[in-house]
Design an enzyme around this catalytic site. Sequence first.
Site, mmCIF file in Angstrom:
data_model
loop_
_atom_site.group_PDB
_atom_site.id
_atom_site.type_symbol
_atom_site.label_atom_id
_atom_site.label_comp_id
_atom_site.label_asym_id
_atom_site.label_seq_id
_atom_site.Cartn_x
_atom_site.Cartn_y
_atom_site.Cartn_z
ATOM 1 C CG ASP A 43 0.008 -12.488 -19.293
ATOM 2 O OD1 ASP A 43 0.822 -13.003 -18.505
ATOM 3 O OD2 ASP A 43 -1.136 -12.134 -18.946
ATOM 4 C CD GLU B 267 -3.668 -11.983 -22.094
ATOM 5 O OE1 GLU B 267 -3.080 -11.275 -21.280
ATOM 6 O OE2 GLU B 267 -4.850 -12.351 -21.944
ATOM 7 C CG HIS C 113 -2.172 -0.777 0.921
ATOM 8 N ND1 HIS C 113 -2.835 -0.676 -0.285
ATOM 9 C CD2 HIS C 113 -2.868 -1.652 1.654
ATOM 10 C CE1 HIS C 113 -3.873 -1.464 -0.249
ATOM 11 N NE2 HIS C 113 -3.926 -2.079 0.909
ATOM 12 C CB CYS D 40 -4.569 -2.925 -22.746
ATOM 13 S SG CYS D 40 -4.659 -4.717 -22.743
HETATM 14 C C1 PEP Z 1 -1.189 -8.057 -20.200
HETATM 15 O O1 PEP Z 1 -0.943 -9.263 -20.067
HETATM 16 O O2 PEP Z 1 -0.449 -7.256 -20.826
HETATM 17 C C2 PEP Z 1 -2.399 -7.468 -19.586
HETATM 18 C C3 PEP Z 1 -2.763 -6.240 -19.840
HETATM 19 O O3 PEP Z 1 -3.091 -8.257 -18.722
HETATM 20 P P1 PEP Z 1 -2.659 -8.480 -17.184
HETATM 21 O O4 PEP Z 1 -1.488 -7.585 -16.911
HETATM 22 O O5 PEP Z 1 -3.851 -8.170 -16.373
HETATM 23 O O6 PEP Z 1 -2.305 -9.924 -17.212
HETATM 24 MG MG MG Z 2 -2.468 -10.601 -19.292
#
Ligand code: PEP
Ligand code: MG
Length: 570
Positions: A451, A427, A187, A498
């Site tokens: 990922d 991913e 935190h 993302c």
């Molecule tokens: C990713 O794998 O880039 C992703 C956005 O998902 P997470 O980080 O939640 O696995």
């Molecule tokens: Mg992911």
Amino acid sequence: MQVVKGTKIVNGIAIGKIKVYKAPVYEINEELINDIAAEIERFEAARLKVQEEQNALYEKEMKEGHKDTAGIFEAHAMMLDDEDLIDSCKEIMAEGHTAEFAVRDGFEAAAEMFRNMDDEYFKARSADVIDLKNSMLDVLFGADTANLQGTEPAILVAEDLAPSETVKLDKSLLLGLVTRQGSSNSHTAILARSMNWPTLIQCHDAADDWDGKFAILDGYNSCIYIEPEQNIIDELTAKQKEDKEKEAKLQELKGKPTETKDGYKVRLYANIGGPKDINAVIENDAEGVGLFRSEFVYLNSKTDPTEEEQFQAYKKVLEALSPRLIVIRTCDIGADKTIDYMNLDKEENPALGFRAIRICLTRKDFFKRQLRALLRASAFGNLGIMFPMIISKWEVQECKAILDECKKELEAEGVKIGKYEIGIMIETPAAALCADDLAEEVDFFSLGTNDLTQYTCAIDRQSANLERFANTHHPALLRLIRETIEAGHRHNTWVGICGELGADPELTEEFLKWGVDELSVNPKSILPLRDRIRNTDLSNYNSNQKTESPAAKSENEASKPKGFFGRLFS
Ligand code: PEP
Ligand code: MG
């Protein structure tokens, strides 16, 4: 001059004197006592007092607009009502121990339980229990903790800081933060990020005799200089001034379009974990949400959330942020995110195991609850539904078939359903390499580079020991990203990023050249990234291999032939 390394949590420069922060250490009476009822009474009084304090901290943080931090204290106040925790302390007192003894052992045992959990998020919650233990002991010992921070602005150096300690700090006196312990999920780290304090954790060589010394914390280079030489002072003072000017300038970018100098527009969206992040989206002027990690709705719940609970969470975000596009990813549980009530088997290789869409396609009723909630919420805004961890076309087809089944059921029940787009996370290398095939099934792709990096480079994203081998710009990864964007565009499928790499300014120009349609990043990165994009000029870049993407088409239409794609195709 001494230079000490740590792990950076927040960039930035802090210049000033050091204050070493030391929490009081208590000697607990180990002897048995006779008046058990009196001890239980003291315990209860302390518990209620600490609960009152936590509620007051909650109110204070809410008033100051820090919803994230407020949530921590709300959870603390609830923890103090936990019957198991109270009962275990009472049992210890019933054996003749003091209230202090019971708090130390009872709260320690609860913290240990969290520490032993696999999930990093829950592991980090042990710090909350320890925080409450310390607050209880402060009250029982009648300690005065008001002046631990000193009275002058300072860089605070501590072993670790608990949330209640952090929040009680006078922020106007806090220049930066250095802790010997701490993890990036703690935190303290979360608070530091949300407050934007230059912060180092795991600065193991931080010493108590630094107290009162002049220092410069250099977040950019993950180090702190104790009694720095004049050239370092000059250089970092100039850098700090530059940062302050930049920060003020970034605020001017609110409401400005995210487009390159030569007019290529890209969607700049935020990644969120739930309704608590709505404000961050608005305050940082995100144009939409490219990743709502819906698993946090599950992680924040003690039991499997009902369709209605999920519907309320999705509706809240869609309504509050309408007409922005909100991409909600279906539950990505498994691997590092485990939940007790899911009763998942322990696996040798959880990252390669039963996670995300594999769970959903196996536990159909569980999946249908979420899909029904999403479809119901679609009537309240602009929704994108995204499936994670896809490797094969049949998985997407099966997801869509189940979604259709839910849609038919809801229509038969007379429920209104809005329009929505369907997308998948790219991913895994399998998905990236089969992107042409997968694109036939969906409206959009979102590259999950966290990922994708782990699976392409065979580097566990959780491991801190593989730093030397990790390369977030690995050519194989960049090639998969570029080829996925191109494959998407061949099929009229828009493509976003993302994962964390989307916010990497060193790659922004490449991503734009490759024609990325959307970048979805943590809310704090929105304005710096908009700045980076607005300072990019692609007019000398020539490509003859792109097809126009749907996103670029609709959003660049107005500026054609000035826009990037406009120039290429006009
Ligand atoms: C990713 O794998 O880039 C992703 C956005 O998902 P997470 O980080 O939640 O696995
Ligand atoms: Mg992911």
